[in-house]
Design a protein around this motif. Structure first.
Motif, mmCIF file in Angstrom:
data_model
loop_
_atom_site.group_PDB
_atom_site.id
_atom_site.type_symbol
_atom_site.label_atom_id
_atom_site.label_comp_id
_atom_site.label_asym_id
_atom_site.label_seq_id
_atom_site.Cartn_x
_atom_site.Cartn_y
_atom_site.Cartn_z
ATOM 1 N N TYR A 207 7.460 9.758 77.859
ATOM 2 C CA TYR A 207 8.847 9.537 78.282
ATOM 3 C C TYR A 207 9.195 10.449 79.457
ATOM 4 O O TYR A 207 8.550 11.481 79.682
ATOM 5 N N ASP A 208 10.232 10.097 80.178
ATOM 6 C CA ASP A 208 10.695 10.951 81.282
ATOM 7 C C ASP A 208 12.190 11.225 81.175
ATOM 8 O O ASP A 208 12.827 11.619 82.146
ATOM 9 N N GLY A 209 12.751 11.003 79.980
ATOM 10 C CA GLY A 209 14.173 11.276 79.762
ATOM 11 C C GLY A 209 14.384 12.655 79.164
ATOM 12 O O GLY A 209 13.495 13.513 79.194
ATOM 13 N N LEU A 210 15.553 12.863 78.596
ATOM 14 C CA LEU A 210 15.867 14.152 77.973
ATOM 15 C C LEU A 210 15.046 14.354 76.708
ATOM 16 O O LEU A 210 14.922 13.431 75.895
ATOM 17 N N PRO A 211 14.485 15.534 76.517
ATOM 18 C CA PRO A 211 13.685 15.783 75.306
ATOM 19 C C PRO A 211 14.536 15.971 74.061
ATOM 20 O O PRO A 211 14.049 15.862 72.943
ATOM 21 N N CYS A 212 15.817 16.279 74.243
ATOM 22 C CA CYS A 212 16.753 16.533 73.135
ATOM 23 C C CYS A 212 16.310 17.747 72.313
ATOM 24 O O CYS A 212 16.571 18.872 72.689
ATOM 25 N N ILE A 213 15.603 17.544 71.207
ATOM 26 C CA ILE A 213 15.119 18.653 70.383
ATOM 27 C C ILE A 213 13.690 18.353 69.926
ATOM 28 O O ILE A 213 13.303 17.193 69.802
ATOM 29 N N PRO A 214 12.896 19.377 69.653
ATOM 30 C CA PRO A 214 11.563 19.140 69.086
ATOM 31 C C PRO A 214 11.715 18.628 67.647
ATOM 32 O O PRO A 214 12.467 19.195 66.853
ATOM 33 N N LEU A 215 11.009 17.553 67.330
ATOM 34 C CA LEU A 215 11.069 16.968 65.990
ATOM 35 C C LEU A 215 9.656 16.708 65.470
ATOM 36 O O LEU A 215 8.803 16.217 66.209
ATOM 37 N N PHE A 216 9.446 17.034 64.228
ATOM 38 C CA PHE A 216 8.185 16.722 63.563
ATOM 39 C C PHE A 216 8.574 16.137 62.210
ATOM 40 O O PHE A 216 9.011 16.852 61.310
ATOM 41 N N ILE A 217 8.421 14.817 62.077
ATOM 42 C CA ILE A 217 8.872 14.096 60.885
ATOM 43 C C ILE A 217 7.660 13.606 60.102
ATOM 44 O O ILE A 217 6.760 12.973 60.650
ATOM 45 N N ILE A 218 7.654 13.916 58.814
ATOM 46 C CA ILE A 218 6.568 13.476 57.936
ATOM 47 C C ILE A 218 7.146 12.520 56.903
ATOM 48 O O ILE A 218 8.051 12.886 56.142
ATOM 49 N N ILE A 219 6.634 11.296 56.879
ATOM 50 C CA ILE A 219 7.043 10.319 55.878
ATOM 51 C C ILE A 219 5.891 10.166 54.892
ATOM 52 O O ILE A 219 4.820 9.668 55.238
ATOM 53 N N ARG A 220 6.120 10.627 53.704
ATOM 54 C CA ARG A 220 5.084 10.574 52.672
ATOM 55 C C ARG A 220 5.203 9.226 51.964
ATOM 56 O O ARG A 220 6.087 9.025 51.131
ATOM 57 N N ASN A 221 4.296 8.345 52.328
ATOM 58 C CA ASN A 221 4.405 6.943 51.918
ATOM 59 C C ASN A 221 4.312 6.762 50.405
ATOM 60 O O ASN A 221 5.026 5.954 49.819
ATOM 61 N N GLU A 222 3.452 7.524 49.758
ATOM 62 C CA GLU A 222 3.245 7.344 48.321
ATOM 63 C C GLU A 222 4.451 7.817 47.518
ATOM 64 O O GLU A 222 4.912 7.130 46.607
ATOM 65 N N SER A 223 4.977 8.993 47.854
ATOM 66 C CA SER A 223 6.109 9.540 47.101
ATOM 67 C C SER A 223 7.453 9.067 47.628
ATOM 68 O O SER A 223 8.487 9.336 47.011
ATOM 69 N N ARG A 224 7.442 8.367 48.758
ATOM 70 C CA ARG A 224 8.669 7.880 49.398
ATOM 71 C C ARG A 224 9.630 9.024 49.698
ATOM 72 O O ARG A 224 10.838 8.923 49.501
ATOM 73 N N LYS A 225 9.078 10.099 50.175
ATOM 74 C CA LYS A 225 9.886 11.249 50.577
ATOM 75 C C LYS A 225 9.649 11.559 52.049
ATOM 76 O O LYS A 225 8.627 11.164 52.616
ATOM 77 N N MET A 226 10.594 12.253 52.636
ATOM 78 C CA MET A 226 10.496 12.578 54.054
ATOM 79 C C MET A 226 10.793 14.053 54.269
ATOM 80 O O MET A 226 11.714 14.613 53.671
ATOM 81 N N GLU A 227 9.990 14.671 55.121
ATOM 82 C CA GLU A 227 10.229 16.045 55.552
ATOM 83 C C GLU A 227 10.419 16.050 57.060
ATOM 84 O O GLU A 227 9.726 15.324 57.781
ATOM 85 N N VAL A 228 11.339 16.856 57.516
ATOM 86 C CA VAL A 228 11.595 16.961 58.953
ATOM 87 C C VAL A 228 11.609 18.431 59.344
ATOM 88 O O VAL A 228 12.227 19.261 58.667
ATOM 89 N N TYR A 229 10.921 18.727 60.436
ATOM 90 C CA TYR A 229 10.977 20.059 61.032
ATOM 91 C C TYR A 229 11.644 19.897 62.397
ATOM 92 O O TYR A 229 11.173 19.132 63.241
#
Length: 314
Positions: A207-229
């Motif tokens: 991308y060449d737009g605004l980076p906004c904020i650093p995001l690291f999103i983990i979607i745990r498919n088996e447990s249907r849970k999500m973690e975000v850093y």
């Protein structure tokens, strides 16, 4: 159990109490003696001083061990009640909205990679990570183990990169630009080693737009849970910044909305990433708005899974 210090304090108190009283009685007798009549006033002063010390120390220790102890307990109870009320109103709301804590300084990429399971999805929005060249093998291993990565990385030679470089400690625009190029090259190197039989996948839009904020999103498919850093673009390079940690369960889209009473920060971060991803994806469609066209700003693996690598988890 009494420590040596406490024993010495008790001993000193007893010496002052009984010693003071003894001095009082002794010099009171001497003051009344006719033999020492001319020193009567001195003996009375010493006698009264001894009584004063004895009484004051007695009262002080009585207050310390009985009254002050109760006052301290009462103050502690009141303080706990006040803190509990404050924490309940602040912290529990944070927990309700998904806040789980803050990383101990910088983001531990290796630890996160080792915790991923086959079928998990990882969404990563960043400019670049100067440490990644030494971590690319961990990304490759996770993909080969069945993890799906979707990344948005900053385009080299972009105006946004130049502006970000000017506010980042230890970087100049040229160096920042070289790191951006190296980051993409490292990802292309990983892609070259991902075969067609690999169950995981990697899709990367530049991308060449605004980076906004650093995001690291983990979607745990088996447990249907999500973690975000999530972190912030401040004066320090993002690779050195701590990350806020958010967690939630995956919800139907109507419950993840900010208008819902069940809204959660992790859901808002996910929604933002999806929006940015679709924006970049639309730029790469053909004139009819159908299939993706080949473009150096979209790299992916396996090579035969172009459409799959441009999709997010439903």
């Amino acid at each position: 159990m009494l420590t040596t210090t406490k024993k010495l304090k008790w001993l000193l108190a007893l010496v002052l109490i009984f010693g003071g009283f003894t001095v009082h009685k002794l010099f009171d007798e001497l003051a009344q003696s006719l033999a020492y009549h001319e020193y009567e006033w001195i003996f009375k002063i010493i006698s009264e001083l001894g009584l004063f010390v004895s009484v004051v120390v007695s009262i002080g220790y009585f207050h310390h061990w009985f009254i002050a102890a109760e006052e301290s307990k009462e103050s502690e109870i009141n303080l706990r009640a006040a803190l509990a009320k404050y924490v309940d109103s602040i912290l529990l709301n944070s927990v309700k909205r998904g806040f789980s804590g803050i990383t101990n300084k910088e983001f531990d990429f290796s630890q996160i990679m080792h915790g991923l399971q086959p079928g998990d999805y990882v969404y990563w929005l960043i400019t670049f990570d100067p440490r990644f060249k030494n971590k690319s093998r961990e990304l490759e291993k996770a993909i080969k183990n069945g993890v799906h990565f979707r990344m948005l990385i900053l385009k080299a030679d972009s105006r946004i990169g130049e502006l970000r470089a000017t506010e980042t400690t230890g970087f100049n625009p040229d160096e920042f630009n070289e790191y951006s190029k190296l980051f993409k090259v490292s990802l292309e190197d990983v892609i070259s080693r991902i075969g067609e039989t690999i169950t995981g996948s990697l899709g990367v839009f530049v991308y060449d737009g605004l980076p906004c904020i650093p995001l690291f999103i983990i979607i745990r498919n088996e447990s249907r849970k999500m973690e975000v850093y999530s972190s912030y673009y401040l004066a320090e390079p993002v690779s050195k910044m701590p990350y806020l940690h958010w967690e939630t369960e995956l919800k139907p889209s109507d419950q993840a909305s900010f208008e819902s009473e069940h809204w959660n920060m992790a859901d808002l971060f996910l929604d933002y990433f999806k929006t940015r991803w679709e924006m970049e994806k639309e730029k790469h469609r053909d004139a009819a708005g159908g299939e993706l066209v080949e473009n150096s700003d979209f790299i992916y693996a396996p090579i035969s899974a172009r459409e799959k690598c441009s999709d997010l988890l439903e």
